[in-house]
Design a protein around this motif. Structure first.
Motif, PDB file in Angstrom:
ATOM      1  N   LEU A 121       0.826  -1.211   0.000  1.00 20.21           N
ATOM      2  CA  LEU A 121       0.000   0.000   0.000  1.00 20.21           C
ATOM      3  C   LEU A 121       0.862   1.264   0.000  1.00 20.21           C
ATOM      4  O   LEU A 121       0.492   2.275  -0.594  1.00 20.21           O
ATOM      5  CB  LEU A 121      -0.947  -0.013   1.205  1.00 20.21           C
ATOM      6  N   LYS A 122       2.014   1.202   0.643  1.00 17.14           N
ATOM      7  CA  LYS A 122       2.933   2.354   0.658  1.00 17.14           C
ATOM      8  C   LYS A 122       3.505   2.596  -0.735  1.00 17.14           C
ATOM      9  O   LYS A 122       3.668   3.740  -1.161  1.00 17.14           O
ATOM     10  CB  LYS A 122       4.063   2.122   1.664  1.00 17.14           C
ATOM     11  N   ASP A 123       3.763   1.520  -1.470  1.00 17.05           N
ATOM     12  CA  ASP A 123       4.361   1.625  -2.788  1.00 17.05           C
ATOM     13  C   ASP A 123       3.424   2.283  -3.801  1.00 17.05           C
ATOM     14  O   ASP A 123       3.869   3.105  -4.589  1.00 17.05           O
ATOM     15  CB  ASP A 123       4.765   0.236  -3.286  1.00 17.05           C
ATOM     16  N   SER A 124       2.153   1.951  -3.786  1.00 19.18           N
ATOM     17  CA  SER A 124       1.278   2.402  -4.876  1.00 19.18           C
ATOM     18  C   SER A 124      -0.090   2.950  -4.482  1.00 19.18           C
ATOM     19  O   SER A 124      -0.823   3.385  -5.355  1.00 19.18           O
ATOM     20  CB  SER A 124       1.038   1.226  -5.838  1.00 19.18           C
ATOM     21  N   TYR A 125      -0.434   2.934  -3.213  1.00 16.43           N
ATOM     22  CA  TYR A 125      -1.807   3.293  -2.851  1.00 16.43           C
ATOM     23  C   TYR A 125      -1.886   4.362  -1.764  1.00 16.43           C
ATOM     24  O   TYR A 125      -2.898   4.487  -1.083  1.00 16.43           O
ATOM     25  CB  TYR A 125      -2.600   2.034  -2.460  1.00 16.43           C
ATOM     26  N   GLY A 126      -0.840   5.151  -1.631  1.00 16.48           N
ATOM     27  CA  GLY A 126      -0.890   6.328  -0.774  1.00 16.48           C
ATOM     28  C   GLY A 126      -0.774   6.086   0.712  1.00 16.48           C
ATOM     29  O   GLY A 126      -1.035   6.992   1.503  1.00 16.48           O
ATOM     30  N   PHE A 143      -6.077   0.524   1.793  1.00 20.20           N
ATOM     31  CA  PHE A 143      -6.620  -0.759   1.327  1.00 20.20           C
ATOM     32  C   PHE A 143      -7.894  -0.534   0.523  1.00 20.20           C
ATOM     33  O   PHE A 143      -8.143  -1.205  -0.487  1.00 20.20           O
ATOM     34  CB  PHE A 143      -6.864  -1.673   2.535  1.00 20.20           C
ATOM     35  N   LYS A 144      -8.695   0.458   0.911  1.00 24.78           N
ATOM     36  CA  LYS A 144      -9.894   0.817   0.129  1.00 24.78           C
ATOM     37  C   LYS A 144      -9.482   1.315  -1.253  1.00 24.78           C
ATOM     38  O   LYS A 144     -10.140   0.981  -2.254  1.00 24.78           O
ATOM     39  CB  LYS A 144     -10.722   1.885   0.858  1.00 24.78           C
ATOM     40  N   ARG A 145      -8.420   2.114  -1.333  1.00 23.31           N
ATOM     41  CA  ARG A 145      -7.945   2.568  -2.645  1.00 23.31           C
ATOM     42  C   ARG A 145      -7.478   1.390  -3.491  1.00 23.31           C
ATOM     43  O   ARG A 145      -7.751   1.336  -4.694  1.00 23.31           O
ATOM     44  CB  ARG A 145      -6.828   3.611  -2.467  1.00 23.31           C
ATOM     45  N   PHE A 146      -6.787   0.459  -2.878  1.00 20.12           N
ATOM     46  CA  PHE A 146      -6.353  -0.749  -3.590  1.00 20.12           C
ATOM     47  C   PHE A 146      -7.567  -1.517  -4.132  1.00 20.12           C
ATOM     48  O   PHE A 146      -7.540  -1.999  -5.254  1.00 20.12           O
ATOM     49  CB  PHE A 146      -5.548  -1.645  -2.630  1.00 20.12           C
ATOM     50  N   ALA A 147      -8.624  -1.590  -3.334  1.00 18.35           N
ATOM     51  CA  ALA A 147      -9.801  -2.401  -3.686  1.00 18.35           C
ATOM     52  C   ALA A 147     -10.741  -1.711  -4.669  1.00 18.35           C
ATOM     53  O   ALA A 147     -11.625  -2.352  -5.225  1.00 18.35           O
ATOM     54  CB  ALA A 147     -10.574  -2.752  -2.417  1.00 18.35           C
ATOM     55  N   ALA A 148     -10.538  -0.404  -4.908  1.00 19.41           N
ATOM     56  CA  ALA A 148     -11.455   0.342  -5.769  1.00 19.41           C
ATOM     57  C   ALA A 148     -11.306  -0.043  -7.226  1.00 19.41           C
ATOM     58  O   ALA A 148     -10.326  -0.513  -7.700  1.00 19.41           O
ATOM     59  CB  ALA A 148     -11.213   1.839  -5.604  1.00 19.41           C
TER      60      ALA A 148
END
Length: 148
Positions: A121-126, A143-148
């Motif tokens: 999540l640190k690498d690509s999702y803020g 994790f919500k951004r990853f799941a969107a």
């Protein structure tokens, strides 16, 4: 004793003896486990991870994660929006390949799984928080951004 009284007494005695023998004979089949036996049995059973842990994702978002896991990481379970043991096993395979997860592929999203997830999540999702293995608000938002 009169003959009737003796017969009644004998009949009563036979009944009492019969009930006692019957109770002793069935005592083995009506055995109830003691608390110690029940505790020993519970300890002897292997623990299974069965809980669902979505870390704040909605059902729709968790379905997106399961779709990703099915497409890339061998997840074969239901796309039901419930991140359970099999979902997390597939995610752990991903995290072990790319994000430094070194624990067992056991489906338990514990601190080591969360640390690897935080690296992803640190690498690509803020995600900007610490790699601490705690799924706090920052981890959940990323994790919500990853799941969107």
């Amino acid at each position: 004793m009169r003959p009737n009284a003796l017969g009644t007494t004998l009949a009563g005695l036979v009944t009492v003896v019969g009930l006692t023998v019957g109770s002793v004979a069935t005592a083995g089949t009506s055995f109830a486990a003691t608390a110690t036996t029940a505790q020993t049995t519970a300890v002897a059973q292997p623990a299974a991870v069965t809980a669902t842990e979505n870390f704040g994702l909605t059902t729709a978002e968790a379905k997106n994660v399961q779709d990703f896991l099915a497409y890339h990481w061998g997840y074969t379970g239901a796309i039901d929006g419930q991140l359970g043991t099999n979902s997390w096993k597939a995610f752990q395979r991903c995290l072990a390949t790319y994000w430094g997860y070194t624990g067992a592929i056991d489906g338990d999203p514990g601190p080591n799984t969360i640390k690897a997830l935080q690296r992803l999540l640190k690498d690509s999702y803020g995600y900007t928080g610490a790699i601490d293995g705690i799924a706090g608000s920052g981890t959940r938002a990323a994790f919500k951004r990853f799941a969107a």
